[in-house]
Scaffold this motif. Structure first.
Motif, PDB file in Angstrom:
ATOM      1  N   ASN A   1       0.844  -1.190   0.000  1.00 50.13           N
ATOM      2  CA  ASN A   1       0.000   0.000   0.000  1.00 50.13           C
ATOM      3  C   ASN A   1       0.886   1.248   0.000  1.00 50.13           C
ATOM      4  N   PRO A   2       0.911   2.000  -1.115  1.00 49.92           N
ATOM      5  CA  PRO A   2       1.761   3.195  -1.190  1.00 49.92           C
ATOM      6  C   PRO A   2       1.306   4.334  -0.286  1.00 49.92           C
ATOM      7  N   ASN A   3       0.098   4.241   0.261  1.00 51.28           N
ATOM      8  CA  ASN A   3      -0.431   5.314   1.103  1.00 51.28           C
ATOM      9  C   ASN A   3      -0.174   5.095   2.591  1.00 51.28           C
ATOM     10  N   LEU A   4       0.456   3.985   2.952  1.00 49.52           N
ATOM     11  CA  LEU A   4       0.785   3.709   4.347  1.00 49.52           C
ATOM     12  C   LEU A   4       2.287   3.866   4.569  1.00 49.52           C
ATOM     13  N   PRO A   5       2.704   4.219   5.796  1.00 51.14           N
ATOM     14  CA  PRO A   5       4.139   4.349   6.078  1.00 51.14           C
ATOM     15  C   PRO A   5       4.876   3.044   5.819  1.00 51.14           C
ATOM     16  N   THR A   6       6.128   3.157   5.459  1.00 51.67           N
ATOM     17  CA  THR A   6       6.931   1.982   5.123  1.00 51.67           C
ATOM     18  C   THR A   6       6.929   0.972   6.262  1.00 51.67           C
ATOM     19  N   GLY A   7       6.534  -0.260   5.945  1.00 57.45           N
ATOM     20  CA  GLY A   7       6.553  -1.339   6.914  1.00 57.45           C
ATOM     21  C   GLY A   7       5.330  -1.420   7.788  1.00 57.45           C
ATOM     22  N   ALA A   8       4.428  -0.445   7.725  1.00 60.82           N
ATOM     23  CA  ALA A   8       3.218  -0.493   8.548  1.00 60.82           C
ATOM     24  C   ALA A   8       2.332  -1.655   8.110  1.00 60.82           C
ATOM     25  N   ILE A   9       1.644  -2.250   9.071  1.00 63.51           N
ATOM     26  CA  ILE A   9       0.682  -3.305   8.802  1.00 63.51           C
ATOM     27  C   ILE A   9      -0.711  -2.709   8.935  1.00 63.51           C
ATOM     28  N   GLY A  10      -1.500  -2.794   7.868  1.00 61.25           N
ATOM     29  CA  GLY A  10      -2.860  -2.271   7.883  1.00 61.25           C
ATOM     30  C   GLY A  10      -3.861  -3.389   7.717  1.00 61.25           C
ATOM     31  N   CYS A  11      -4.929  -3.331   8.488  1.00 58.67           N
ATOM     32  CA  CYS A  11      -5.951  -4.368   8.368  1.00 58.67           C
ATOM     33  C   CYS A  11      -7.243  -3.857   8.990  1.00 58.67           C
ATOM     34  N   ARG A  12      -8.297  -4.626   8.823  1.00 59.99           N
ATOM     35  CA  ARG A  12      -9.584  -4.283   9.415  1.00 59.99           C
ATOM     36  C   ARG A  12     -10.430  -5.542   9.509  1.00 59.99           C
ATOM     37  N   MET A  13     -11.388  -5.524  10.415  1.00 65.95           N
ATOM     38  CA  MET A  13     -12.404  -6.568  10.442  1.00 65.95           C
ATOM     39  C   MET A  13     -13.313  -6.376   9.228  1.00 65.95           C
ATOM     40  N   GLY A  14     -13.844  -7.475   8.714  1.00 65.64           N
ATOM     41  CA  GLY A  14     -14.767  -7.372   7.585  1.00 65.64           C
ATOM     42  C   GLY A  14     -14.041  -7.272   6.259  1.00 65.64           C
ATOM     43  N   THR A  15     -14.607  -6.496   5.344  1.00 67.90           N
ATOM     44  CA  THR A  15     -14.114  -6.444   3.971  1.00 67.90           C
ATOM     45  C   THR A  15     -12.910  -5.516   3.841  1.00 67.90           C
ATOM     46  N   LEU A  16     -11.858  -6.029   3.210  1.00 69.45           N
ATOM     47  CA  LEU A  16     -10.685  -5.204   2.912  1.00 69.45           C
ATOM     48  C   LEU A  16     -10.731  -4.700   1.476  1.00 69.45           C
ATOM     49  N   PHE A  17     -11.063  -5.592   0.523  1.00 70.74           N
ATOM     50  CA  PHE A  17     -11.175  -5.239  -0.895  1.00 70.74           C
ATOM     51  C   PHE A  17     -12.593  -5.531  -1.383  1.00 70.74           C
ATOM     52  N   ALA A  18     -13.072  -4.723  -2.281  1.00 71.39           N
ATOM     53  CA  ALA A  18     -14.382  -4.958  -2.884  1.00 71.39           C
ATOM     54  C   ALA A  18     -14.330  -6.124  -3.856  1.00 71.39           C
ATOM     55  N   GLY A  19     -15.504  -6.702  -4.076  1.00 69.22           N
ATOM     56  CA  GLY A  19     -15.654  -7.643  -5.175  1.00 69.22           C
ATOM     57  C   GLY A  19     -15.990  -6.880  -6.441  1.00 69.22           C
ATOM     58  N   THR A  20     -15.653  -7.446  -7.569  1.00 70.39           N
ATOM     59  CA  THR A  20     -15.907  -6.767  -8.844  1.00 70.39           C
ATOM     60  C   THR A  20     -16.688  -7.668  -9.786  1.00 70.39           C
ATOM     61  N   CYS A  21     -17.332  -7.054 -10.746  1.00 72.92           N
ATOM     62  CA  CYS A  21     -18.037  -7.795 -11.795  1.00 72.92           C
ATOM     63  C   CYS A  21     -18.061  -6.918 -13.047  1.00 72.92           C
ATOM     64  N   GLU A  22     -17.649  -7.466 -14.169  1.00 67.54           N
ATOM     65  CA  GLU A  22     -17.655  -6.720 -15.424  1.00 67.54           C
ATOM     66  C   GLU A  22     -19.052  -6.727 -16.053  1.00 67.54           C
ATOM     67  N   ILE A  23     -19.406  -5.595 -16.628  1.00 59.09           N
ATOM     68  CA  ILE A  23     -20.671  -5.457 -17.370  1.00 59.09           C
ATOM     69  C   ILE A  23     -20.347  -5.281 -18.847  1.00 59.09           C
ATOM     70  N   HIS A  24     -20.942  -6.116 -19.687  1.00 58.95           N
ATOM     71  CA  HIS A  24     -20.802  -5.976 -21.141  1.00 58.95           C
ATOM     72  C   HIS A  24     -22.203  -6.108 -21.752  1.00 58.95           C
ATOM     73  N   ALA A  25     -22.674  -5.055 -22.388  1.00 59.61           N
ATOM     74  CA  ALA A  25     -24.017  -5.062 -22.996  1.00 59.61           C
ATOM     75  C   ALA A  25     -23.927  -4.662 -24.462  1.00 59.61           C
ATOM     76  N   HIS A  26     -24.401  -5.531 -25.338  1.00 66.45           N
ATOM     77  CA  HIS A  26     -24.459  -5.217 -26.772  1.00 66.45           C
ATOM     78  C   HIS A  26     -25.919  -5.049 -27.165  1.00 66.45           C
ATOM     79  N   LEU A  27     -26.260  -3.856 -27.645  1.00 66.14           N
ATOM     80  CA  LEU A  27     -27.638  -3.528 -28.005  1.00 66.14           C
ATOM     81  C   LEU A  27     -27.801  -3.594 -29.525  1.00 66.14           C
ATOM     82  N   THR A  28     -28.871  -4.260 -29.955  1.00 59.82           N
ATOM     83  CA  THR A  28     -29.152  -4.373 -31.388  1.00 59.82           C
ATOM     84  C   THR A  28     -30.579  -3.921 -31.670  1.00 59.82           C
ATOM     85  N   GLY A  29     -30.716  -2.884 -32.511  1.00 65.72           N
ATOM     86  CA  GLY A  29     -32.035  -2.399 -32.911  1.00 65.72           C
ATOM     87  C   GLY A  29     -32.151  -2.397 -34.427  1.00 65.72           C
ATOM     88  N   LYS A  30     -32.443  -1.233 -35.002  1.00 67.27           N
ATOM     89  CA  LYS A  30     -32.570  -1.133 -36.451  1.00 67.27           C
ATOM     90  C   LYS A  30     -32.075   0.234 -36.877  1.00 67.27           C
TER      91      LYS A  30
END
Length: 385
Positions: free
Chosen positions: A162-191
Motif C-alpha cells: 500500500n503506497p499510502n501507508l508508512p513503510t513497513g506499517a501493517i494495515g488491516c480491518r475486520m470485515g471487507t478489505l477489498f471490494a468484489g468486482t463484476c464486469e458489465i458488457h451489454a451489446h444492443l441491437t435495434g434497427k
C-alpha cells in the motif's frame, strides 16, 4: 540461513526486472524455483500444477499434520511501460511490476526460508499464484484441484502493498478489505435508419442512453445507504455519422461491492433493468456479467481479530486500522473458500498502484517478513497448545 535483507533486496530487484503477464510467468517461475531449491529441503515439498503451469505450491511439513496454514503471494506483472528511472527497471518492454507483486514475492520467500529452517508445528502451504491481475489465477488454481486433500489450507493469509501507508506499517480491518468486482458488457441491437425517418428505425443511441441512466439508479435507490456499491459505465460506442440512426451500441462497465451479497443484488438489478430497456425500446440486448472469481476480500472474524491483536502488541510493528478499498483482488475467491485474513503492507510511495512511476520503499520487505514470521509462529503455537 534464512533470507534476510541483504539477500532479499537483490532478489526483489531481479524480480522487478522480469515482470510477466498472467499465465506467462515462466522466467519468474524458474527464478523462484531456483531460490526455493537453494533452501534447506528437509521439510519442503514442491508441487507444480499441470492446468496452471506457472503456479508453484510448496508444503513445509510440520511436526503435526492435522492442520495446515496457507500463505499466498501473486507473481504476475502489468502491461505498463515503466517510467521510474531505476537502475533495475523492467527489461521486458511494456511490462512492469506496477502493483508491487515483486514486493509480495520477496516477502513470501523470506517467510518460506524461515520455516524451511525452523520446522513449524503444523503443515504450511505456500502458494505462488499467477494471473492475479487479469485471468482469475486464484479461482483457476482452486478449481484445478491443486489445493485438494492434504494441500488444502485450513486458514490462509496474504497481503497487498500500500503506497499510502508508512513503510513497513501493517494495515488491516475486520470485515471487507477489498471490494468484489463484476464486469458489465451489454451489446444492443435495434434497427438503423435515416435520421429523417426515426419512426422507421430503433435507435440504439437513445436505448443505450436510457440504459446508462437507469443503471445509475441502482446505487441511489437499491443499495442500502449504510452499505456501499459502485456501478460505473466507462465505455459507450454507437453509430457512425450524425445523420444515420445507430442500429447497434456497446456499453461496458464494472460493479464494485463490499460483500458478495451486495454484488449479487446489483447484478440482479442490472439484469432486470436491461430486460426492461430491451422491452421499452424494442431491441435485443446481449448482457454479459462476468465476476471471474473476483469476490470481495471478506476477512474472517475470529482469525482477523487474532491477527489485529497480535500486530497491535508485537514489538516493532506499526499497526494501522484501515478502511475498505473499492479496488479488486482475486484473493477474494480463495478467502471465500478458505477462512483467513488479508492485510496491507505500507511501502510509502507518492505514486499509486498501477502507476508507471510506482516505486515502493524496500525497507518494507524485511519488516513484512519479521511481522509475518512472528505471527505465523504464533498461529502455529495456538495449534500446539
Amino acid at each position: 540461513m534464512a533470507l534476510r535483507e541483504a539477500e532479499l533486496i537483490p532478489i526483489y530487484q531481479h524480480l522487478h526486472q522480469i515482470p510477466e503477464l498472467g499465465l506467462e510467468e515462466h522466467e519468474t517461475q524458474a527464478y523462484l524455483l531456483k531460490l526455493i531449491a537453494a533452501m534447506p529441503q528437509d521439510w519442503l515439498t514442491v508441487k507444480r500444477v499441470a492446468s496452471v503451469p506457472t503456479a508453484i505450491l510448496v508444503k513445509v511439513s510440520g511436526q503435526q499434520h492435522d492442520y495446515r496454514i496457507g500463505y499466498r503471494t501473486d507473481i504476475d506483472g502489468l502491461p505498463v511501460t515503466e517510467q521510474t528511472g531505476l537502475p533495475f527497471a523492467s527489461k521486458h518492454p511494456g511490462k512492469m511490476h506496477a502493483c508491487g507483486h515483486d514486493i509480495h514475492m520477496s516477502v513470501a520467500l523470506g517467510i518460506l526460508s524461515y520455516f524451511a529452517e525452523n520446522q513449524p508445528t503444523t503443515d504450511m502451504i505456500f502458494i505462488f499464484q499467477p494471473a492475479e491481475e487479469n485471468a482469475s489465477g486464484g479461482m483457476r488454481l482452486f478449481q484445478s484441484g491443486a489445493l485438494d486433500g492434504d494441500w488444502r489450507p485450513d486458514e490462509i493469509f496474504a497481503f497487498h502493498d500500500n503506497p499510502n501507508l508508512p513503510t513497513g506499517a501493517i494495515g488491516c480491518r475486520m470485515g471487507t478489505l477489498f471490494a468484489g468486482t463484476c464486469e458489465i458488457h451489454a451489446h444492443l441491437t435495434g434497427k438503423s435508419g435515416h435520421a429523417a425517418y426515426p419512426h422507421q428505425a430503433h435507435d440504439m443511441v437513445v436505448a443505450g442512453s436510457a440504459l446508462v441512466q437507469q443503471l445509475q439508479t441502482i446505487v441511489a435507490r437499491n443499495v442500502d445507504p449504510i452499505q456501499s456499491g459502485v456501478v460505473t459505465l466507462g465505455h459507450f460506442t454507437a453509430g457512425t455519422i450524425g445523420n444515420v440512426i445507430a442500429g447497434e451500441a456497446q456499453i461496458d462497465g464494472t460493479i464494485r461491492a463490499l460483500t458478495q451479497d451486495m454484488n449479487l443484488l446489483i447484478q440482479r438489478r442490472v439484469r432486470t433493468i436491461t430486460e426492461g430497456i430491451a422491452l421499452a425500446y424494442d431491441c435485443d440486448i446481449d448482457l454479459k456479467l462476468n465476476q471471474g472469481g473476483y469476490y470481495p476480500v471478506e476477512n474472517n472474524d475470529a482469525i482477523t481479530a487474532d491477527f489485529i491483536d497480535y500486530m497491535q502488541r508485537a514489538d516493532g510493528v506499526n499497526f494501522i486500522e484501515t478502511q475498505p478499498a473499492m479496488t479488486g483482488e482475486d484473493f477474494g475467491y480463495l478467502i471465500h473458500q478458505i477462512p483467513g485474513t488479508m492485510f496491507w503492507l505500507g511501502v510509502d510511495s507518492p505514486y499509486s498502484l498501477h502507476s508507471e512511476k510506482m516505486v515502493p520503499h524496500t525497507d518494507a520487505i524485511m519488516r513484512g517478513v519479521d511481522a509475518m514470521t512472528g505471527f505465523l509462529t504464533h498461529r502455529n503455537a495456538l495449534r500446539q497448545a
